[in-house]
Design an enzyme around this catalytic site. Structure first.
Site, PDB file in Angstrom:
ATOM      1  N   GLU A 134      39.990  41.052  35.009  1.00 10.58           N
ATOM      2  CA  GLU A 134      39.116  42.157  34.607  1.00 10.58           C
ATOM      3  C   GLU A 134      39.740  43.530  34.848  1.00 10.58           C
ATOM      4  O   GLU A 134      39.367  44.493  34.185  1.00 10.58           O
ATOM      5  CB  GLU A 134      37.773  42.063  35.346  1.00 10.58           C
ATOM      6  CG  GLU A 134      37.721  42.700  36.747  1.00 10.58           C
ATOM      7  CD  GLU A 134      38.662  42.046  37.755  1.00 10.58           C
ATOM      8  OE1 GLU A 134      39.103  40.907  37.506  1.00 10.58           O
ATOM      9  OE2 GLU A 134      38.972  42.677  38.781  1.00 10.58           O
TER      10      GLU A 134
ATOM     11  N   ASP B  23      38.861  45.326  46.001  1.00 13.38           N
ATOM     12  CA  ASP B  23      39.385  45.425  44.637  1.00 13.38           C
ATOM     13  C   ASP B  23      39.195  46.828  44.036  1.00 13.38           C
ATOM     14  O   ASP B  23      39.510  47.052  42.875  1.00 13.38           O
ATOM     15  CB  ASP B  23      38.731  44.350  43.755  1.00 13.38           C
ATOM     16  CG  ASP B  23      39.677  43.832  42.686  1.00 13.38           C
ATOM     17  OD1 ASP B  23      40.896  44.027  42.820  1.00 13.38           O
ATOM     18  OD2 ASP B  23      39.186  43.235  41.707  1.00 13.38           O
TER      19      ASP B  23
ATOM     20  N   LYS C   5      42.067  51.510  39.709  1.00 14.72           N
ATOM     21  CA  LYS C   5      41.136  50.404  39.460  1.00 14.72           C
ATOM     22  C   LYS C   5      40.009  50.433  40.488  1.00 14.72           C
ATOM     23  O   LYS C   5      40.242  50.355  41.686  1.00 14.72           O
ATOM     24  CB  LYS C   5      41.878  49.060  39.539  1.00 14.72           C
ATOM     25  CG  LYS C   5      40.953  47.836  39.492  1.00 14.72           C
ATOM     26  CD  LYS C   5      41.742  46.517  39.534  1.00 14.72           C
ATOM     27  CE  LYS C   5      40.796  45.317  39.661  1.00 14.72           C
ATOM     28  NZ  LYS C   5      41.529  44.028  39.783  1.00 14.72           N
TER      29      LYS C   5
ATOM     30  N   LYS D  91      35.653  33.009  41.107  1.00 18.42           N
ATOM     31  CA  LYS D  91      36.700  32.752  42.097  1.00 18.42           C
ATOM     32  C   LYS D  91      36.237  31.676  43.078  1.00 18.42           C
ATOM     33  O   LYS D  91      35.029  31.516  43.285  1.00 18.42           O
ATOM     34  CB  LYS D  91      36.968  34.046  42.889  1.00 18.42           C
ATOM     35  CG  LYS D  91      37.764  35.083  42.139  1.00 18.42           C
ATOM     36  CD  LYS D  91      38.064  36.270  43.038  1.00 18.42           C
ATOM     37  CE  LYS D  91      38.843  37.338  42.296  1.00 18.42           C
ATOM     38  NZ  LYS D  91      40.199  36.908  41.891  1.00 18.42           N
TER      39      LYS D  91
ATOM     40  N   ARG E  98      42.683  44.774  34.168  1.00 15.86           N
ATOM     41  CA  ARG E  98      43.354  45.306  32.975  1.00 15.86           C
ATOM     42  C   ARG E  98      42.347  45.715  31.907  1.00 15.86           C
ATOM     43  O   ARG E  98      42.606  46.617  31.116  1.00 15.86           O
ATOM     44  CB  ARG E  98      44.355  44.260  32.451  1.00 15.86           C
ATOM     45  CG  ARG E  98      43.720  42.976  32.038  1.00 15.86           C
ATOM     46  CD  ARG E  98      44.709  41.814  31.967  1.00 15.86           C
ATOM     47  NE  ARG E  98      45.019  41.260  33.281  1.00 15.86           N
ATOM     48  CZ  ARG E  98      45.845  40.240  33.487  1.00 15.86           C
ATOM     49  NH1 ARG E  98      46.481  39.679  32.472  1.00 15.86           N
ATOM     50  NH2 ARG E  98      46.077  39.788  34.697  1.00 15.86           N
TER      51      ARG E  98
ATOM     52  N   ASP F 244      34.891  41.930  43.096  1.00 14.75           N
ATOM     53  CA  ASP F 244      35.406  41.046  42.043  1.00 14.75           C
ATOM     54  C   ASP F 244      35.090  39.589  42.375  1.00 14.75           C
ATOM     55  O   ASP F 244      35.803  38.954  43.151  1.00 14.75           O
ATOM     56  CB  ASP F 244      36.923  41.249  41.902  1.00 14.75           C
ATOM     57  CG  ASP F 244      37.522  40.381  40.797  1.00 14.75           C
ATOM     58  OD1 ASP F 244      36.741  39.807  40.005  1.00 14.75           O
ATOM     59  OD2 ASP F 244      38.772  40.297  40.727  1.00 14.75           O
TER      60      ASP F 244
ATOM     61  N   ASP G 251      38.198  36.744  35.067  1.00 15.54           N
ATOM     62  CA  ASP G 251      38.743  37.209  36.350  1.00 15.54           C
ATOM     63  C   ASP G 251      39.941  38.141  36.144  1.00 15.54           C
ATOM     64  O   ASP G 251      40.400  38.782  37.085  1.00 15.54           O
ATOM     65  CB  ASP G 251      39.131  35.999  37.206  1.00 15.54           C
ATOM     66  CG  ASP G 251      39.304  36.361  38.670  1.00 15.54           C
ATOM     67  OD1 ASP G 251      38.912  37.488  39.051  1.00 15.54           O
ATOM     68  OD2 ASP G 251      39.822  35.528  39.430  1.00 15.54           O
TER      69      ASP G 251
HETATM   70  N1  BES Z   1      41.617  41.466  41.898  1.00 18.03           N
HETATM   71  C1  BES Z   1      42.303  40.315  41.438  1.00 18.03           C
HETATM   72  C2  BES Z   1      43.732  40.258  41.931  1.00 18.03           C
HETATM   73  C3  BES Z   1      43.910  39.891  43.381  1.00 18.03           C
HETATM   74  C4  BES Z   1      43.737  38.605  43.810  1.00 18.03           C
HETATM   75  C5  BES Z   1      44.330  40.850  44.263  1.00 18.03           C
HETATM   76  C6  BES Z   1      43.948  38.277  45.123  1.00 18.03           C
HETATM   77  C7  BES Z   1      44.559  40.511  45.581  1.00 18.03           C
HETATM   78  C8  BES Z   1      44.369  39.240  46.012  1.00 18.03           C
HETATM   79  C9  BES Z   1      42.347  40.311  39.909  1.00 18.03           C
HETATM   80  O1  BES Z   1      41.239  40.847  39.283  1.00 18.03           O
HETATM   81  C10 BES Z   1      42.447  38.893  39.495  1.00 18.03           C
HETATM   82  O2  BES Z   1      41.540  38.172  39.743  1.00 18.03           O
HETATM   83  N2  BES Z   1      43.564  38.540  38.887  1.00 18.03           N
HETATM   84  C11 BES Z   1      43.796  37.207  38.482  1.00 18.03           C
HETATM   85  C12 BES Z   1      44.431  37.251  37.116  1.00 18.03           C
HETATM   86  C13 BES Z   1      44.503  35.903  36.449  1.00 18.03           C
HETATM   87  C14 BES Z   1      43.126  35.415  36.095  1.00 18.03           C
HETATM   88  C15 BES Z   1      45.355  36.025  35.213  1.00 18.03           C
HETATM   89  C16 BES Z   1      44.715  36.549  39.493  1.00 18.03           C
HETATM   90  O3  BES Z   1      45.617  37.219  40.000  1.00 18.03           O
HETATM   91  O4  BES Z   1      44.500  35.386  39.816  1.00 18.03           O
HETATM   92 ZN    ZN Z   2      40.174  42.224  40.323  1.00 17.96          ZN
HETATM   93 MN    MN Z   3      39.708  39.402  39.013  1.00 22.46          MN
END
Ligand code: BES
Ligand code: ZN
Ligand code: MN
Length: 498
Positions: A351, A290, A267, A279, A353, A272, A349
C-alpha cells in the site's frame, strides 16, 4: 538538557564532573594527561593499577581527584588510538551520557570533544556530540503512570574546545546539533505513539501546530479534495478505515521565491494491517511505525525551520490507515492514479507505493528542484540491508552521491541500490498499466521501480527506511532516522557545512 561550549583547562573547571578519555593500552588523552599532572600522577597511578584499561565502552568514576576543582572525574575508555574514528567518537559520547546519568552529577564538562577525528572538524564533533547526547537521553514515557526515576537528572553539559579560534564554529555546530536532535525527538515520538492516538488526523494536527510555531504554510487536503484531484490510488488504501485520510502539505520559505523547492514526501500509513491481504499476527504492533517516513520528513522540516536554512522546502505527507473492512480494496481491483496510469492492486499490503505515487504526482505542481520520498516501504529492504543502512534509489546519480555523502557525514548511512530498467518488466499486469507488486525477488527494487513511473518529471530519490526507522526487541523504539541524513543533505544544499 542544556549544552554550552567552553575553552579552558580541565583542572580549572568547577563542575560536578570532568570527562576525559583514555585509549587502550592505558594511553592518556591530552586532557587526561593535564589532570594527571595537576593531581601529581593520580590518574596514571589508577590506570597503571589496571582499573581503567581504555577499552571502548568502559568507564571509571573518580571522586575528589587532587589538584582539580571538580567533584568528580569520569574516565572513558576509547579503544585503540589508531582505530579511533567517527563511530568510536559517537560511541564514546553515548557511553559518557549514559554513565553520567547513573551518577548524581547535575552538570559535566566533557573534554572528549577535543579529540581529533580523522576528516572531521570541530563543527562536526560538536554537532554530533549534541545529537548523540540527546538521542541517548531520549525516553518515551507518556503512557507510564510512574516515570523512571533518575535521582538527580543531568541538566548541563559543557563541551570543550581546545582553541579559542574554534569557538564560533563550535557554536554553530551546537545550534545545528540542537535543531537536528529536536527534529529527531519529534520523529521518534510520532513513531512511538500508538495508532489509536497517532492517526491521520493527529498527524495533520501536529503539522498545523508546527506551522503555527515556525510560521510555515500548512494545507490539509481531505478525502473530497483528493477525489477531485483523481488520487484514486491513495484513496483505495483508505477505503477499509474509519479514520479519514489526509494529505498534509507544509511549506517553508527560507530564500527567494524564484529558487525551486526541495520536496520531501513521507509515507504516513499510521497502521498497516495489510488490508484484505492481511498480515500475520506476530509483531503486527510494529506496523504503527509505518508512518515513520512521514514522521521523519516532519522532523526534518522542524529542524530546517529551527536553523532557518536559506532554502525552500516543501513536505508532503499522504496519511491513511491500511485496514480490512467491507469497503476495503480487494486484490485484483484496478484503480486510476492521479497521473492517469492504471494499477492492478494484486496485494493490498503493498500500500505504501499506492499512496506515494499520488503524492509524487502532486509534487509536480511545486516545480521541484529535487524530490525525495522516505518510506518504510518493503520487508525486502530489511532482508537486503538489515538494520544498518537505509536503501537508496535515484533516477539521478549525482543526487544519490550527495545523499550517500550526507549519510556518511551524519553517521546515518544509506546504500545505493539499482534501479535498472531490466527490473521494470516484473511489474507487468495483464489488465492494467502495471501491477502493484513485482513478485518474490528483489522486492525493494521493484517497489522503487513502481515509484519511478511517477517521478519522470524531476530529479528524484527514494529512501527505504523499513530496516532503519525503528528497533525491535528489548530497546524497541523509533530511531529518528533518517533525520540526520536529510538535515545534513539540506545543510549541504544551504552551504552551511564546512
Ligand atoms: N510497511 C510494509 C513494509 C515493512 C514490513 C516494513 C516489515 C518493515 C517491516 C509494507 O507496506 C509492506 O507490507 N510491504 C510488503 C510488500 C509486498 C506485499 C510486495 C512486504 O514487504 O512484505
Ligand atoms: Zn506499509
Ligand atoms: Mn503493507
Amino acid at each position: 538538557m542544556e549544552f554550552s561550549i567552553k575553552n579552558g583547562s580541565p583542572e580549572k573547571q568547577r563542575s560536578a564532573c570532568i570527562v576525559v578519555g583514555v585509549f587502550e593500552s592505558r594511553k592518556l588523552t591530552l586532557p587526561a594527561e593535564i589532570l594527571d599532572k595537576a593531581s601529581d600522577g593520580y590518574i596514571s597511578s589508577i590506570v597503571r593499577r589496571g582499573d581503567m584499561e581504555g577499552k571502548a565502552g568502559n568507564t571509571l568514576l573518580l571522586q575528589n581527584v587532587p589538584g582539580t576543582l571538580s567533584e568528580r572525574v569520569l574516565l572513558v575508555g576509547l579503544g585503540k588510538e589508531k582505530d579511533f574514528r567517527e563511530k568510536e567518537f559517537c560511541n564514546a559520547i553515548r557511553t559518557t551520557v549514559k554513565a553520567l546519568n547513573d551518577t548524581g552529577a547535575f552538570d559535566a564538562s566533557i573534554f572528549l570533544t577535543e579529540l581529533a577525528v580523522k576528516k572531521r572538524n570541530i563543527g562536526w564533533r560538536i554537532r554530533q556530540s549534541v545529537m548523540v547526547g540527546l538521542d541517548a537521553g531520549y525516553k518515551f514515557e507518556r503512557f507510564k503512570s510512574k516515570k523512571e526515576d533518575v535521582r538527580r537528572p543531568l541538566r548541563k553539559l559543557t563541551l570543550a574546545v581546545s582553541r579559542r579560534t574554534e569557538l564560533s564554529e563550535a557554536e554553530e555546530g551546537l545550534a545545528q546539533g540542537l535543531a537536528i536532535a529536536e527534529g529527531m525527538a519529534m520523529t521518534k515520538t510520532l513513531g512511538n505513539l500508538p495508532a489509536n492516538i497517532c492517526h491521520p488526523t493527529y498527524l495533520a494536527e501536529q503539522a498545523q501546530a508546527m506551522a503555527k510555531e515556525f510560521n510555515l504554510d500548512c494545507e490539509i487536503l481531505e478525502r473530497a479534495d483528493m477525489e477531485k484531484l483523481g488520487m484514486h490510488s491513495l484513496l483505495s488504501v483508505a477505503r477499509g478505515s474509519h479514520q479519514p485520510p489526509k494529505l498534509i502539505i507544509l511549506t517553508y520559505k527560507g530564500t527567494k521565491a524564484s529558487e525551486k523547492p526541495i520536496v520531501l514526501v513521507g509515507k504516513g500509513v499510521t497502521f498497516d494491517t495489510g488490508g484484505i491481504s492481511l498480515k500475520p499476527g506476530a509483531e503486527m504492533d510494529e506496523m504503527k511505525y509505518d508512518m515513520c517516513g512521514a514522521a521523519s520528513v516532519l522532523g526534518t522540516m522542524q529542524s530546517v525551520a529551527r536553523m532557518a536554512l536559506p532554502i525552500n522546502l516543501t513536505v508532503i505527507v499522504p496519511a491513511t490507515e491500511n485496514m480490512p473492512g467491507g469497503a476495503a480494496t480487494r486484490p485484483g481491483d484496478i484503480v486510476t492514479s492521479m497521473s492517469g496510469q492504471t494499477i492492478e492492486i494484486l496485494n493490498t499490503d503493498a500500500e505504501g507505493r499506492l499512496i506515494l505515487c499520488d503524492a509524487l504526482t502532486y509534487a509536480e505542481r511545486f516545480e521541484p528542484d529535487t524530490v525525495i520520498d522516505v518510506a518504510t516501504l518493503t520487508g525486502a529492504c530489511v532482508v537486503a540491508l538489515g538494520h544498518i543502512a537505509t536503501g537508496l534509489f535515484s533516477n539521478k546519480d549525482s543526487l544519490a552521491r550527495d545523499l550517500l555523502d550526507a549519510g556518511d557525514e551524519a553517521h546515518d548511512r544509506a546504500w545505493h541500490m539499482p534501479l535498472w530498467d531490466d527490473y521494470q518488466d516484473l511489474l507487468k499486469s495483464p489488465f492494467a498499466d502495471m501491477g502493484n507488486i513485482g513478485g518474490r525477488w528483489g522486492g525493494s527494487i521493484t517497489a522503487a521501480c513502481f515509484l519511478s513511473r511517477f517521478t519522470k518529471k524531476f530529479n528524484w530519490a527514494h529512501l527505504d527506511i523499513a530496516g532503519t526507522a525503528w528497533k525491535s526487541g528489548a530497546d524497541k523504539g523509533a530511531t529518528g532516522r533518517p533525520v540526520p541524513l536529510l538535515t545534513h543533505f539540506l545543510l549541504q544544499r544551504a552551504g552551511k557545512l564546512n
